[in-house]
Design a protein around this motif. Structure first.
Motif, short mmCIF file in Angstrom:
data_model
loop_
_atom_site.label_atom_id
_atom_site.label_comp_id
_atom_site.label_asym_id
_atom_site.label_seq_id
_atom_site.Cartn_x
_atom_site.Cartn_y
_atom_site.Cartn_z
N LYS A 58 -60.13 -26.68 -29.67
CA LYS A 58 -60.30 -25.55 -30.59
C LYS A 58 -60.08 -24.22 -29.86
O LYS A 58 -60.48 -24.06 -28.71
CB LYS A 58 -61.71 -25.57 -31.20
CG LYS A 58 -61.94 -26.73 -32.15
CD LYS A 58 -63.34 -26.68 -32.74
CE LYS A 58 -63.56 -27.84 -33.71
NZ LYS A 58 -64.94 -27.84 -34.28
N LEU A 59 -59.46 -23.28 -30.56
CA LEU A 59 -59.20 -21.96 -29.99
C LEU A 59 -60.52 -21.22 -29.80
O LEU A 59 -61.31 -21.10 -30.73
CB LEU A 59 -58.27 -21.16 -30.90
CG LEU A 59 -57.92 -19.74 -30.45
CD1 LEU A 59 -57.09 -19.76 -29.18
CD2 LEU A 59 -57.18 -19.00 -31.57
N ARG A 60 -60.73 -20.69 -28.59
CA ARG A 60 -61.95 -19.94 -28.30
C ARG A 60 -61.68 -18.43 -28.30
O ARG A 60 -62.46 -17.66 -28.85
CB ARG A 60 -62.52 -20.37 -26.95
CG ARG A 60 -63.82 -19.67 -26.55
CD ARG A 60 -65.04 -20.22 -27.28
NE ARG A 60 -65.34 -21.55 -26.89
CZ ARG A 60 -66.07 -21.91 -25.82
NH1 ARG A 60 -66.54 -20.99 -24.99
NH2 ARG A 60 -66.33 -23.18 -25.58
N TRP A 61 -60.59 -17.98 -27.65
CA TRP A 61 -60.27 -16.55 -27.66
C TRP A 61 -58.79 -16.33 -27.43
O TRP A 61 -58.06 -17.23 -27.01
CB TRP A 61 -61.12 -15.77 -26.66
CG TRP A 61 -61.10 -16.17 -25.20
CD1 TRP A 61 -62.10 -16.82 -24.53
CD2 TRP A 61 -60.07 -15.92 -24.22
NE1 TRP A 61 -61.78 -17.01 -23.21
CE2 TRP A 61 -60.53 -16.45 -22.98
CE3 TRP A 61 -58.83 -15.30 -24.25
CZ2 TRP A 61 -59.78 -16.40 -21.80
CZ3 TRP A 61 -58.08 -15.24 -23.08
CH2 TRP A 61 -58.54 -15.78 -21.89
N ASP A 90 -59.92 -37.38 -28.94
CA ASP A 90 -60.85 -36.38 -29.50
C ASP A 90 -60.39 -34.95 -29.23
O ASP A 90 -61.09 -34.00 -29.57
CB ASP A 90 -62.26 -36.59 -28.94
CG ASP A 90 -62.30 -36.59 -27.42
OD1 ASP A 90 -61.23 -36.59 -26.78
OD2 ASP A 90 -63.41 -36.59 -26.85
N PHE A 91 -59.21 -34.78 -28.62
CA PHE A 91 -58.70 -33.44 -28.31
C PHE A 91 -57.58 -33.10 -29.29
O PHE A 91 -56.58 -33.81 -29.39
CB PHE A 91 -58.17 -33.40 -26.88
CG PHE A 91 -57.62 -32.05 -26.46
CD1 PHE A 91 -58.47 -31.07 -25.97
CD2 PHE A 91 -56.27 -31.78 -26.56
CE1 PHE A 91 -57.97 -29.83 -25.58
CE2 PHE A 91 -55.75 -30.55 -26.17
CZ PHE A 91 -56.61 -29.57 -25.68
N SER A 142 -53.33 -33.73 -28.53
CA SER A 142 -52.51 -32.56 -28.23
C SER A 142 -52.78 -31.43 -29.23
O SER A 142 -53.25 -31.66 -30.34
CB SER A 142 -51.02 -32.92 -28.27
OG SER A 142 -50.58 -33.18 -29.58
N VAL A 143 -52.45 -30.22 -28.79
CA VAL A 143 -52.51 -29.03 -29.63
C VAL A 143 -51.13 -28.40 -29.65
O VAL A 143 -50.52 -28.19 -28.60
CB VAL A 143 -53.54 -28.02 -29.09
CG1 VAL A 143 -53.46 -26.69 -29.83
CG2 VAL A 143 -54.95 -28.58 -29.17
N ASN A 144 -50.63 -28.12 -30.84
CA ASN A 144 -49.37 -27.41 -30.99
C ASN A 144 -49.65 -25.93 -30.74
O ASN A 144 -50.39 -25.30 -31.51
CB ASN A 144 -48.77 -27.63 -32.37
CG ASN A 144 -47.42 -26.95 -32.56
OD1 ASN A 144 -46.94 -26.27 -31.65
ND2 ASN A 144 -46.82 -27.13 -33.72
N LEU A 145 -49.08 -25.37 -29.69
CA LEU A 145 -49.37 -23.99 -29.31
C LEU A 145 -48.52 -22.96 -30.04
O LEU A 145 -48.79 -21.76 -29.95
CB LEU A 145 -49.16 -23.82 -27.80
CG LEU A 145 -50.05 -24.67 -26.89
CD1 LEU A 145 -49.61 -24.52 -25.44
CD2 LEU A 145 -51.52 -24.28 -27.03
#
Length: 621
Positions: free
Chosen positions: A219-222, A157-158, A163-166
């Protein structure tokens, strides 16, 4: 009798709060103290420490699969009896903490062809919301993984299946850049706060911005701009549009968090390029600054710049330690920032105001065409510098005739000078060198005595500025003499000035004075010749315990040591399979009731020619 000892051990474990038994963050607590309240191992019995178990990552330079150098710099975590440790290739291994038995391995499968000269990783981070338990891992190729702490499987669920590609939004224009993470991320409540390791050999490159992602979803927050953009505070510290696509100014090291106040503290590097700033005239915020952000929003609360317009690669390499300063009846929450320069800046945690005077002093100006040195630099009045900051030619080494002859040849035609002398068109001996002073190992903090323990080395750089080829983006670059790394040492890696070459210093934070200072490290060949301990180059950090001990590896002599935290007396030393360029940790076993001390011994790195892959645990025997 054995059953009685087991029962007693269980009672002792129960008497110690659960949080004190474990090591859930890189620095044990989010403030980076590297302090443990455990006392089972103490001054009276530390000499009885013996190896309890050893785990081999099977990742080190010299093997066919790892042709470039490795740096096993990780500090493991221990939560619920499980140890989590990252490896140079950004894998995470989960071990039974008291035995070293492997439970699972997570492999992000880094590309074998990724750019870079070194495989390095310092650790992962633990997070839980009371239900889910996750290990967050930032990888060397720029991905953020959420891993189920029990199974080692990515949390579906992440982000994108765990994973998140930064890289998108950060390195889009530079797809081949060596951009990623080598240090642990930070967490605050439901946010994962992420920095980056970024190349700085060219003026423009990937962004070093700090970002926060939701721990549950990715999800991106800031996002905080480490180089101010048009219309933002600080953009006027860059001449013209020099801020555009500026490389560097990234937090490649560790960040600390004040959980209660909701503040995150960011140590930032120098702007690119490291030694020439003719294309970035000005003070260059937020380069070389400690920046305090609102952890919920990413808004700047305050900043303090330790160097204006850096031309020496003296970026902030260490976690900002969260400490308390006592002034009479007052207790002041503070930040202690160790630096490559050998200065310790002690700042009010709420405002960024120095708690010991810092004066702006005139410094030498550059002769390099096109460059414009900032006229002054900040000098703390207290504490005194913990690392060498100058060199004179009559201090040339004499440890052996061969070393002196090599070093004498290196300094032919070279110049030296005071702190902050810019690198000129002739070879310049620069103290400290580009690795410090202090480096990412930073300091450990004992809150009971209000002492900060910082290890440092005295290894200079020997560099000059030379013109780049016609048509280059900027006109000058640095060029070293001697070693590939431009360090001022001989072919045996003996520094070229008279020893000592490394120290461990205890700093009284209330007074801004040294409590004690000892030489750290030995060179076996020189001891065999009858010389006293010289100290040694070191990379890694210390840990302090309520048992009255400061544990440290770090030195390139394959030793692990324990010092009396009050006096600096060396109480215990042992040899390791390789040098321990890492920071140790400790925990109390739930089953055995034993206190363990653990250190990564990977050798290699920048100061050794021999490599290893051992994670070594010690306990009383």
């Amino acid at each position: 009798m054995a059953s009685m000892r087991t029962a007693l051990a269980c009672l002792l474990a129960l008497a110690t709060p659960a949080a004190a038994q474990e090591w859930p963050h890189y620095g044990n607590d989010p403030g980076g103290s590297k302090h443990s309240s455990l006392t089972q191992i103490n001054r009276s019995n530390v000499t009885r420490l013996q190896v309890a178990w050893t785990y081999h990552t099977q990742e080190f330079a010299g093997e066919e699969n790892y042709p470039i150098s490795t740096a096993f710099e990780a500090t493991p975590l221990v939560v619920d009896g499980v140890m989590y440790c990252s490896t140079p290739r950004s894998r995470v291994v989960a071990l039974e903490a008291e035995t070293g038995r492997e439970l699972w391995v997570f492999d992000p499968k880094l590309s074998r062809g990724r750019p870079g000269s070194q495989l390095v990783h310092r650790g992962a981070e633990y997070w839980s919301d009371g239900k889910s338990k996750r290990i967050f891992l930032g990888t060397a190729d720029g991905r953020l993984f959420s891993i189920d702490a029990a199974t080692g499987k990515p949390a579906a669920d992440f982000g994108d299946n765990g994973s998140v590609n930064l890289r998108p939004g950060m390195a889009d224009k530079y797809p081949n850049a060596n951009w990623g993470l080598s240090s642990p991320v930070a967490v605050w409540r439901d946010l994962v706060i992420v920095g980056a390791r970024s190349p700085d050999g060219e003026p423009q490159g990937p962004s070093g911005d700090v970002r926060a992602f939701e721990a549950r979803t990715g999800k991106l927050r800031w996002r905080f701009h480490v180089v101010p953009q048009k219309g933002e505070f600080g953009v006027d510290t860059w001449e013209g549009e020099a801020w555009k696509d500026r490389a560097g100014v990234n937090p490649w090291s560790l960040m600390s968090v004040d959980v209660e106040r909701g503040m995150v503290f960011i140590p930032l590097t120098s702007p690119a390029t490291d030694f020439y700033g003719g294309d970035r005239k000005g003070r260059n915020l937020f380069g070389n600054s400690v920046v305090a952000l609102d952890a919920a929003t990413g808004k700047r609360i305050w900043h303090f710049q330790t160097i204006h317009h850096d031309l020496w690669d003296w970026d902030l390499p260490a976690i900002p330690n969260l400490v308390t300063i006592r002034r009479g009846d007052r207790e002041i929450p503070a930040v202690a920032q160790a630096t490559k320069t050998g200065f310790l800046f002690v700042l009010d945690r709420l405002t960024g105001r120095p708690l010991f005077d810092v004066v702006e002093r005139p410094v030498p100006q550059t002769q390099v065409p096109g460059e414009q040195t900032w006229p002054t630099q900040p000098f703390p009045v207290r504490p005194p510098p913990y690392a060498r900051q100058t060199f004179s030619f009559d201090e040339l080494t004499d440890v052996t005739p061969e070393s002196r002859a090599e070093c004498q040849k290196l300094i032919e035609g070279a110049v030296t000078g005071p702190m902050f002398r810019p690198i000129g068109l002739e070879y310049t001996i620069m103290f400290p060198g580009t690795n410090g002073g202090a480096n990412w190992g930073g300091a450990s903090y004992d809150p009971s005595a209000n002492l900060l323990f910082v290890n440092s080395m005295d290894v200079a750089a020997l560099v000059k500025m030379t013109q780049r080829p016609e048509g280059s983006v900027i006109t000058y670059r640095s060029m070293g003499r001697g070693s590939q790394s431009s360090r001022f040492w001989d072919s045996k890696l003996y520094p070229c000035q008279k020893p000592p070459w490394g120290h461990l210093t205890a700093i009284d934070l209330n007074k801004g004075e040294f409590r004690w200072r000892v030489t750290l490290g030995v060179v076996d060949e020189l001891v065999a010749r009858g010389l006293p301990p010289t100290g040694a180059p070191n990379l890694g950090g210390s840990m302090v315990t309520a048992g009255g001990l400061v544990f440290i590896g770090a030195t390139n002599d394959s030793r692990f040591r324990a010092f009396d935290k009050d006096t600096g007396k060396e109480l215990w030393v042992t040899r390791l399979p390789a040098s321990a360029h890492a920071t140790p940790m400790t925990f109390l076993g739930k089953k055995t009731g034993k206190q363990f001390v653990v250190i990564a011994a990977g050798g290699g790195n920048k100061y050794n020619k021999a490599y290893g892959d051992a994670l070594v645990a010690f306990a009383l025997q």
